[in-house]
Design a protein around this motif. Structure first.
Motif, PDB file in Angstrom:
ATOM      1  N   SER A 243       0.864  -1.470   0.096  1.00 30.04           N
ATOM      2  CA  SER A 243       0.120   0.066   0.029  1.00 30.04           C
ATOM      3  C   SER A 243       0.884   1.162   0.036  1.00 30.04           C
ATOM      4  CB  SER A 243      -0.869  -0.143   1.270  1.00 30.04           C
ATOM      5  OG  SER A 243      -0.056   0.187   2.417  1.00 30.04           O
ATOM      6  N   ASP A 244       0.285   2.504  -0.298  1.00 29.14           N
ATOM      7  CA  ASP A 244       1.099   3.629  -0.401  1.00 29.14           C
ATOM      8  C   ASP A 244       1.546   3.961   0.994  1.00 29.14           C
ATOM      9  OD1 ASP A 244       0.656   3.911  -3.147  1.00 29.14           O
ATOM     10  OD2 ASP A 244      -0.927   5.298  -2.800  1.00 29.14           O
ATOM     11  N   ASP A 245       0.715   3.555   2.139  1.00 29.37           N
ATOM     12  CA  ASP A 245       1.331   4.161   3.387  1.00 29.37           C
ATOM     13  C   ASP A 245       2.549   3.326   3.623  1.00 29.37           C
ATOM     14  OD1 ASP A 245      -0.609   5.890   3.907  1.00 29.37           O
ATOM     15  OD2 ASP A 245      -1.988   4.460   4.961  1.00 29.37           O
ATOM     16  N   VAL A 246       2.447   1.827   3.633  1.00 26.55           N
ATOM     17  CA  VAL A 246       3.742   0.991   3.569  1.00 26.55           C
ATOM     18  C   VAL A 246       5.020   1.356   2.882  1.00 26.55           C
ATOM     19  CG1 VAL A 246       4.627  -1.513   3.761  1.00 26.55           C
ATOM     20  CG2 VAL A 246       2.264  -0.927   4.629  1.00 26.55           C
ATOM     21  N   LYS A 247       4.697   1.675   1.803  1.00 27.47           N
ATOM     22  CA  LYS A 247       5.607   2.157   0.864  1.00 27.47           C
ATOM     23  C   LYS A 247       6.260   3.516   1.520  1.00 27.47           C
ATOM     24  CE  LYS A 247       4.148   0.326  -3.694  1.00 27.47           C
ATOM     25  NZ  LYS A 247       3.775   0.627  -4.840  1.00 27.47           N
ATOM     26  N   SER A 248       5.586   4.390   1.816  1.00 26.48           N
ATOM     27  CA  SER A 248       6.055   5.512   2.363  1.00 26.48           C
ATOM     28  C   SER A 248       6.774   5.147   3.746  1.00 26.48           C
ATOM     29  CB  SER A 248       4.717   6.572   2.696  1.00 26.48           C
ATOM     30  OG  SER A 248       5.238   7.650   3.298  1.00 26.48           O
ATOM     31  N   SER A 249       6.370   4.535   4.576  1.00 24.93           N
ATOM     32  CA  SER A 249       7.122   4.029   5.799  1.00 24.93           C
ATOM     33  C   SER A 249       8.589   3.372   5.468  1.00 24.93           C
ATOM     34  CB  SER A 249       6.269   3.172   6.602  1.00 24.93           C
ATOM     35  OG  SER A 249       4.978   3.956   6.998  1.00 24.93           O
ATOM     36  N   LEU A 250       8.647   2.663   4.411  1.00 24.84           N
ATOM     37  CA  LEU A 250       9.664   1.885   3.943  1.00 24.84           C
ATOM     38  C   LEU A 250      10.641   3.144   3.712  1.00 24.84           C
ATOM     39  CD1 LEU A 250       8.611  -1.393   1.977  1.00 24.84           C
ATOM     40  CD2 LEU A 250      10.086  -1.345   4.065  1.00 24.84           C
ATOM     41  N   GLN A 251      10.172   4.119   2.631  1.00 23.59           N
ATOM     42  CA  GLN A 251      11.078   5.048   2.222  1.00 23.59           C
ATOM     43  C   GLN A 251      11.610   5.778   3.283  1.00 23.59           C
ATOM     44  OE1 GLN A 251       8.487   7.326  -0.489  1.00 23.59           O
ATOM     45  NE2 GLN A 251       9.053   5.806  -1.982  1.00 23.59           N
ATOM     46  N   ALA A 252      10.929   6.000   4.282  1.00 20.30           N
ATOM     47  CA  ALA A 252      11.275   7.068   5.487  1.00 20.30           C
ATOM     48  C   ALA A 252      12.252   6.072   6.309  1.00 20.30           C
ATOM     49  CB  ALA A 252      10.122   7.205   6.367  1.00 20.30           C
ATOM     50  N   GLY A 253      12.001   4.841   6.511  1.00 21.95           N
ATOM     51  CA  GLY A 253      12.940   3.806   7.097  1.00 21.95           C
ATOM     52  C   GLY A 253      14.124   3.748   6.352  1.00 21.95           C
TER      53      GLY A 253
ATOM     54  N   MET B 176       9.115  -6.706   5.561  1.00 20.32           N
ATOM     55  CA  MET B 176      10.586  -6.125   5.460  1.00 20.32           C
ATOM     56  C   MET B 176      10.588  -4.680   6.509  1.00 20.32           C
ATOM     57  SD  MET B 176      11.341  -6.510   1.554  1.00 20.32           S
ATOM     58  CE  MET B 176       9.806  -6.875   0.751  1.00 20.32           C
ATOM     59  N   LEU B 177       9.450  -4.221   6.503  1.00 20.32           N
ATOM     60  CA  LEU B 177       9.227  -2.774   7.411  1.00 20.32           C
ATOM     61  C   LEU B 177       9.434  -3.189   8.681  1.00 20.32           C
ATOM     62  CD1 LEU B 177       8.709   0.120   7.817  1.00 20.32           C
ATOM     63  CD2 LEU B 177       6.456  -0.291   7.436  1.00 20.32           C
ATOM     64  N   ALA B 178       8.891  -4.130   9.355  1.00 17.98           N
ATOM     65  CA  ALA B 178       8.914  -4.697  10.585  1.00 17.98           C
ATOM     66  C   ALA B 178      10.290  -4.881  10.959  1.00 17.98           C
ATOM     67  CB  ALA B 178       7.974  -5.861  10.775  1.00 17.98           C
ATOM     68  N   LEU B 179      11.028  -5.674  10.145  1.00 16.54           N
ATOM     69  CA  LEU B 179      12.528  -6.013  10.294  1.00 16.54           C
ATOM     70  C   LEU B 179      13.580  -4.793  10.277  1.00 16.54           C
ATOM     71  CD1 LEU B 179      12.859  -9.222   7.945  1.00 16.54           C
ATOM     72  CD2 LEU B 179      13.206  -9.121  10.368  1.00 16.54           C
ATOM     73  N   LEU B 180      13.119  -3.789   9.424  1.00 19.05           N
ATOM     74  CA  LEU B 180      13.880  -2.511   9.196  1.00 19.05           C
ATOM     75  C   LEU B 180      13.620  -1.769  10.584  1.00 19.05           C
ATOM     76  CD1 LEU B 180      15.210  -0.067   7.949  1.00 19.05           C
ATOM     77  CD2 LEU B 180      13.111   0.401   6.693  1.00 19.05           C
ATOM     78  N   THR B 181      12.510  -1.600  10.956  1.00 17.52           N
ATOM     79  CA  THR B 181      12.265  -1.157  12.192  1.00 17.52           C
ATOM     80  C   THR B 181      12.876  -1.765  13.658  1.00 17.52           C
ATOM     81  OG1 THR B 181       9.957  -0.343  11.574  1.00 17.52           O
ATOM     82  CG2 THR B 181      10.303  -0.416  13.938  1.00 17.52           C
ATOM     83  N   GLU B 182      12.885  -2.811  13.365  1.00 17.57           N
ATOM     84  CA  GLU B 182      13.776  -3.795  14.480  1.00 17.57           C
ATOM     85  C   GLU B 182      14.870  -3.429  14.348  1.00 17.57           C
ATOM     86  OE1 GLU B 182      15.189  -8.202  15.386  1.00 17.57           O
ATOM     87  OE2 GLU B 182      13.301  -8.064  14.626  1.00 17.57           O
ATOM     88  N   ARG B 183      15.497  -3.497  13.130  1.00 19.16           N
ATOM     89  CA  ARG B 183      17.074  -3.384  12.700  1.00 19.16           C
ATOM     90  C   ARG B 183      17.634  -2.008  13.147  1.00 19.16           C
ATOM     91  NH1 ARG B 183      18.265  -6.789   7.692  1.00 19.16           N
ATOM     92  NH2 ARG B 183      20.270  -5.501   7.578  1.00 19.16           N
ATOM     93  N   LEU B 184      16.841  -1.249  13.283  1.00 23.20           N
ATOM     94  CA  LEU B 184      17.115   0.170  13.532  1.00 23.20           C
ATOM     95  C   LEU B 184      17.604   0.340  14.922  1.00 23.20           C
ATOM     96  CD1 LEU B 184      14.700   2.481  11.612  1.00 23.20           C
ATOM     97  CD2 LEU B 184      17.188   2.386  11.291  1.00 23.20           C
ATOM     98  N   THR B 185      17.329  -0.432  15.738  1.00 19.68           N
ATOM     99  CA  THR B 185      17.779  -0.744  17.111  1.00 19.68           C
ATOM    100  C   THR B 185      19.185  -1.132  17.443  1.00 19.68           C
ATOM    101  OG1 THR B 185      16.991  -2.564  17.850  1.00 19.68           O
ATOM    102  CG2 THR B 185      15.244  -0.875  18.038  1.00 19.68           C
ATOM    103  N   HIS B 186      19.790  -1.725  16.362  1.00 18.20           N
ATOM    104  CA  HIS B 186      20.748  -2.293  16.519  1.00 18.20           C
ATOM    105  C   HIS B 186      22.146  -1.617  16.578  1.00 18.20           C
ATOM    106  CE1 HIS B 186      19.013  -6.069  14.613  1.00 18.20           C
ATOM    107  NE2 HIS B 186      18.854  -6.088  15.958  1.00 18.20           N
ATOM    108  N   THR B 187      23.351  -1.785  17.048  1.00 18.40           N
ATOM    109  CA  THR B 187      24.600  -1.075  16.862  1.00 18.40           C
ATOM    110  C   THR B 187      25.075  -1.223  15.705  1.00 18.40           C
ATOM    111  OG1 THR B 187      25.996  -2.764  17.543  1.00 18.40           O
ATOM    112  CG2 THR B 187      24.996  -1.509  19.416  1.00 18.40           C
TER     113      THR B 187
END
Length: 170
Positions: free
Chosen positions: A99-109, A133-144
């Motif tokens: 969806s456009d919302d998920v695509k937008s969130s992926l771009q921001a992520g 992929m968005l959920a994984l991206l969000t989780e991985r942003l917490t890594h060192t």
């Protein structure tokens, strides 16, 4: 003629170019071309894994730079290579259908990830939905950065295997 036989018969420059489509690290591609002849696909996969696991941080970053952003298959060096672009588009089919919302969130992520880690968000996208992929991206942003470099290298290894399988089956 099998895919391995075709690979073994390629001129060195063509083998290197083919290997670069599967993993964008020049040293790795050259070593893979030099490792020929391979006896079977498993020998190719084992050599690919072993040579990748010796990659330095700059070599890993070099390979990552060949990948497009998730949701934007034309955003990397592979965009100028028809086969590499086709592979990336197929791998990211889940993001294309989002969806456009998920695509937008992926771009921001993607932007946040690149700002934090200095390289593209790399995930083996094959078979994953955009939401996964968005959920994984969000989780991985917490890594060192060190954790993330290790994880991204593991994702590159998975992607390389899939691309080698495709190349050998063409």
């Amino acid at each position: 003629m099998s895919g391995v036989d075709r690979l073994n018969a390629l001129r060195s420059d063509l083998a290197i170019a083919g290997f670069l489509r599967t993993c964008g690290c020049v040293r790795w591609a050259e070593e893979m071309a030099d490792a020929r002849p391979f006896s079977d696909p498993e020998a190719v996969f084992a050599a690919a894994r072993d040579k990748w696991r010796t990659a330095t941080q700059p070599e890993r970053l070099e390979a990552f730079a060949h990948h497009p952003r998730i949701g934007d298959p034309g955003s990397a060096k592979t965009a100028n290579d028809a086969q590499g672009h086709a592979w990336a588009s197929k791998e990211q089919a889940g993001a294309a259908a989002a969806s456009d919302d998920v695509k937008s969130s992926l771009q921001a992520g993607n932007r946040a990830y690149e700002a934090k880690f200095g390289h593209v968000y790399l995930v083996c996208a094959t078979g994953k939905s955009a939401k996964e992929m968005l959920a994984l991206l969000t989780e991985r942003l917490t890594h060192t950065p060190d954790e993330e470099l290790r994880i991204a290298a593991g994702e590159q290894e998975k992607i390389t295997r899939i691309r080698l399988e495709r190349w050998l089956s063409e």
